[in-house]
Design a protein around this motif. Sequence first.
Motif, PDB file in Angstrom:
ATOM      1  N   LEU A   5      18.998  19.671   2.153  1.00 27.59           N
ATOM      2  CA  LEU A   5      17.802  19.107   1.523  1.00 27.59           C
ATOM      3  C   LEU A   5      17.841  17.581   1.583  1.00 27.59           C
ATOM      4  O   LEU A   5      16.839  16.934   1.932  1.00 27.59           O
ATOM      5  CB  LEU A   5      17.700  19.588   0.078  1.00 27.59           C
ATOM      6  CG  LEU A   5      16.492  19.079  -0.720  1.00 27.59           C
ATOM      7  CD1 LEU A   5      15.186  19.458  -0.027  1.00 27.59           C
ATOM      8  CD2 LEU A   5      16.534  19.628  -2.147  1.00 27.59           C
ATOM      9  N   ARG A   6      18.984  17.012   1.280  1.00 25.16           N
ATOM     10  CA  ARG A   6      19.106  15.548   1.378  1.00 25.16           C
ATOM     11  C   ARG A   6      18.931  15.074   2.812  1.00 25.16           C
ATOM     12  O   ARG A   6      18.272  14.058   3.064  1.00 25.16           O
ATOM     13  CB  ARG A   6      20.474  15.110   0.838  1.00 25.16           C
ATOM     14  CG  ARG A   6      20.622  15.208  -0.669  1.00 25.16           C
ATOM     15  CD  ARG A   6      21.860  14.431  -1.132  1.00 25.16           C
ATOM     16  NE  ARG A   6      21.995  14.465  -2.576  1.00 25.16           N
ATOM     17  CZ  ARG A   6      22.745  15.342  -3.230  1.00 25.16           C
ATOM     18  NH1 ARG A   6      23.428  16.253  -2.558  1.00 25.16           N
ATOM     19  NH2 ARG A   6      22.819  15.309  -4.549  1.00 25.16           N
ATOM     20  N   ARG A   7      19.534  15.808   3.742  1.00 17.96           N
ATOM     21  CA  ARG A   7      19.422  15.377   5.137  1.00 17.96           C
ATOM     22  C   ARG A   7      17.974  15.437   5.618  1.00 17.96           C
ATOM     23  O   ARG A   7      17.520  14.575   6.368  1.00 17.96           O
ATOM     24  CB  ARG A   7      20.313  16.268   6.020  1.00 17.96           C
ATOM     25  CG  ARG A   7      20.364  15.819   7.449  1.00 17.96           C
ATOM     26  CD  ARG A   7      21.082  14.477   7.618  1.00 17.96           C
ATOM     27  NE  ARG A   7      20.572  13.760   8.780  1.00 17.96           N
ATOM     28  CZ  ARG A   7      19.851  12.664   8.735  1.00 17.96           C
ATOM     29  NH1 ARG A   7      19.522  12.106   7.571  1.00 17.96           N
ATOM     30  NH2 ARG A   7      19.434  12.087   9.834  1.00 17.96           N
ATOM     31  N   CYS A   8      17.234  16.459   5.188  1.00 19.75           N
ATOM     32  CA  CYS A   8      15.820  16.578   5.539  1.00 19.75           C
ATOM     33  C   CYS A   8      15.039  15.376   5.010  1.00 19.75           C
ATOM     34  O   CYS A   8      14.274  14.740   5.749  1.00 19.75           O
ATOM     35  CB  CYS A   8      15.259  17.880   4.971  1.00 19.75           C
ATOM     36  SG  CYS A   8      13.487  18.085   5.204  1.00 19.75           S
ATOM     37  N   ILE A   9      15.235  15.041   3.753  1.00 23.89           N
ATOM     38  CA  ILE A   9      14.502  13.926   3.141  1.00 23.89           C
ATOM     39  C   ILE A   9      14.915  12.606   3.774  1.00 23.89           C
ATOM     40  O   ILE A   9      14.074  11.735   4.058  1.00 23.89           O
ATOM     41  CB  ILE A   9      14.727  13.920   1.618  1.00 23.89           C
ATOM     42  CG1 ILE A   9      14.151  15.193   0.992  1.00 23.89           C
ATOM     43  CG2 ILE A   9      14.098  12.683   0.978  1.00 23.89           C
ATOM     44  CD1 ILE A   9      14.465  15.359  -0.484  1.00 23.89           C
TER      45      ILE A   9
END
Length: 886
Positions: free
Chosen positions: A358-362
Motif C-alpha cells: 500500500l505504501r509503495r503504491c502511494i
Amino acid sequence: MAGDLLEVVQPDGGVMSRQVIRQEFPPIVSLVSPNARVERVAADGSRVSLDAMLEPIPRSQAARSMVAAIMLAGRNGQRGVLWVQAAMDLVLRRGRGLGALLFAHYVLALHARTLSEHSLPPVEIRGHGPAMLAAPPLVALRGLEYVGGAHAQWRALDDDGGFLVEATQSGLPARAGWYRLSLQMQATSGALIAPALYPDYGGGCSQTDVIHLPEPDAQGRIDCIVLFRRALHRMRFDPSVRTCTFDIRRMLLRQVGRPAALMGMLAKRSPDGRLDWTGSRRQAMRFTRMALANGLSSAVSALEAPQEVAGDYAAWVRRYDQLHRDDLQALAARVAALPRTPCISLVVPVYNTPARWLRRCIESVREQAYPNWELCLANDASPAPHVSAILDAYAASDPRIRVVHRERNGHICEASNSALALANGEWTGLLDHDDELRPHALLRVVEAIVGNPTAKLLYSDEDKIDAAGQRFDPNFKPDWNPDLLRSQNYICHFTVIRTDLVRDVGGFIPGFEGSQDHDLFLRCTESLESREVHHIPEILYHWRAIEGSTALSRDSKDYAGLAGERAVRAHLARTGADADVTLLQHGHYRVSWAVPTPAPAVSIIVPTRDRVALLRDCVESVLGKSTYPDFEIVVVDNQSSDPETLVYLADLEVRPRVRVIRYNAPFNYSAINNYAVAHCSGELVVLLNNDIEVIEPAWLEEMAGFALRPDVGAVGCMLLYPDWRIQHAGVVLGVQGVANHFYQHQRHGVPGHGARALVAQNLSAVTGACLMVRRSLYEEVGGLDEKLAVAFNDVDFCLRVREAGYRNVWTPFALHFHHESASRGVEDSPEKMARFKGEVERMRARWASVLDEDPAYNPNLTLDAVGCGLAFPPRGATSVLGQQTS
C-alpha cells in the motif's frame, strides 16, 4: 602541436624520455611499462593530459619493430636514438638484459595531431603483418553534444547518437574477417548501455548488420572479437542507447586469425578486466556442446553477440527502460514545457492491502514527475487497522491525497465508485492498491493528451513486478483493437479516461467484480470512434505479482472469468450484435457471430495446376467436412497437363457444388482470382489454395460470421503444417522487410504474446491461402493487384481494404492444414528471385510507412523474427523518455 613536449612518465614518477613531436611524424615506438602515462607539456610549461594509446603488441612484432627502428637510426636520428637510449636504459640501469628488450610486451604509440576543442581519438585498423592504418578522428553525428574537459567529453542527447569512421585516408576498405576490438571509454554521468558497431559494406549502415558489443568494464574497457562479413568501407559506432555523458579515448581494431578469434570469444572477463577462468571454462563447455549438437558454424555464431541480447527482458529493461538521475531532470524540463496541465484523478479501491505494498503504491504516485494529480483512495471497510492509519497519514501529509472510509464492505465496484466520487480531475486513471506507476507515467499520458486532442481513453503497455522488485512478463499491446477487447481485457493497465465519460456510462457496475475494468472499457468504447482511443506503447505500469493476484494467475480469481463473460455478453446486447460469447479454458473469450437464415451463398475459389493429389485432398476435405449449408467450389484450372489431373477435373465437372473454369494464361495468382471472382455469384468469396486441407467442419460459419459484419473486411484463419506446427496465425507487417506470419513454426496451442495466438482479433493483414471477404467489397477495392503475381498480393489487398475503412479479422477457430507452396515450388530460379525482388520493391514503394508501423504490432517487439520477441532496440518513440530510437 609544434614546439610541445611529450613526457612519458613511469609509475615511479620519473621522466623516461622527452622528445619534440611534429604532426607529420609517424607513430613513435618505445619500450615502456604497462601503466605508464603520457603528458603534453605546452610552451608555457602547463601540463595537459594527452589521448595517447599504450598498446600491447606481440613479442614478434616488437622485435621486428626494434630491428627496423635501429636500421633507420642513420636516416631518422630522433627515432633511432630513442630506441638505443631505451635499450641502454633497460640493459644497464634495470638489468633486464637484451632478451627483455627483444621480447618486450608494451609499445607506446603516440599519434601527433592538433588538439581542437572537439578532438576525438584516432581509430586504428590493423591487418595481418606489421602495417598499421591510422584513421582520422571519429566524426560525431547527430544526437551528440560536445561538453569539453580534459578528455573531450561528449553527451548523448538521445538514443540515436553515434560516431562515423570515414574511409578517407584511413586505409579502408579493410579486409573481411575476424578483428579484435579494443576500446576505452568512460561514462561520467548516466551509463554506457548497449554499445554497437554498424559496419558499412558498401551499401550503407544497416540495422541488419549491427554488431552488439559488450558494455565497458569497471575501467571503461571493451575487449572483444567482432566479425566483418565483407570488406569494410565505413563504420558507425554508437556508444550507448541511453542518454549519458562520456569520454572516448581509444579505439583499435586488429585483424586476427580464426584460432585467435575463437579463443578471444571463449575468454570471459570479470568486471575489473581480469580473466575469469571459471566463466571461460563454462563458456568453452557450452561451445563444445553446441558444436557437437548443431555444428561448428552455429556454435561460433552464438558466441558473436553478447549473450543477454537474445530475448532477455531484464537486459531489455536495463538497456531501454530504466530511469537514471539525468532522465528525471529531463522529465522535469518536459513538464515545464507542457502547454496545459490537466488534472488526473487516480481512483484506488483499497481492501486489507499489506502495508508494504500500500505504501509503495502511494509512493509511486507521489514520485510522479507530473505534479497535477489527485489520489482518490476508498477504504472498503478493511478489518486490518494499518490500512486506515496509513491512508490517513498520507492524506494529512499531501493535500492531493483524498481518502474516504466506507462503513461497510461493498467489494471492488462499490469501493471504486466511492473513490470516483472524490475525483475532481478532468481525467480519471485506474490504479490497483498494490501496483505501481512508473515515475513518468502521468507525464507521458498528459503529453499524449496534448498531442491527441480527440482522445477520450488512453492506455499504455505494462509488465509485472514481484515481491523482490524484479520486472517480468511485459505486455506490449496493439493499438485500438475492438475484436481483441471482446476476446480479452487487453487494455488493462494503465488506463486513463475522461472523467465525464466514466460518469456518463455509469461508473463501475456491481455484478462484474473481478472484470469490472473490462466491463467499464467495453461501455466507454462503445460510443467512441477509433481516433478517440489512443495507445501509448511504453511500460507505464507495474502489476504486482503476489499470491492471490490475477497478475500471477488467472485461476487465483476464477470468478473474474465468469464476470468477464457476462461483461462481453452485456456489451453484445447493448450494441445489438447477433452474437454469443463463450468462456474458454484459458480464461479468455470466444465471440461467435451468427450467420443469418438462409445463409448467404459462399463461392470457394481454388486455383490449381496439376498436382492432383493436393487438389483432391483439398476439394474432398471441403466437400466431406464442411457443415455450411450453401457453398460452391470453383476450381480454376491454370493450364494443367497431367493426365491424372485432367481426369479428376472432368470428374469434378459433373459433381454437385463444384464448377471447373479454365484460365489459359501464365500463372498469376492475382489475375486468376480476379478472373474467378468475376465468374462467381456467391455473396461471400473465399480464396483457398489447392494445398489446404480442412480440419474444422464449421470453418465457413466461423469466418462468415465475421465477414458479414459491415465494419469487417478480410477474414483469415489458423493454418497449420501437417505436423501441427503453426504456418499462419495472421500477418505482421514489416517483418523481414515486408510481412510474414505470426508464430510460424511454433507448436499449435502456444499462447503467443499476450495470449493473442488463442483468440480472435483485428490484424492488418491475413494470408490469401484462406481468406474470406464479401464479393462486393472485393470489387470495391479492385480485387488483387495483378502486378503482384505471386507474393504479397494478399497483404496489399488487406491494406487496401483497411485503407477503405474496414477492419480485417483473424480467428483461430477456423482451422486447416496448409501444405505450403507444395504446388508452386520454391523461389530458387533467377527469374523467380528477380520477380520476388520486384514485388518487394513494389510493396515498399506503396506501403513503406504502413509496413514500418503496424498498428496491430507493438514497436517494442522485433521485426527480425515472427515470434513476437523483444526489439533490440525498440522502434520509434518507445524509449523510457518517449524519444526516438534507431
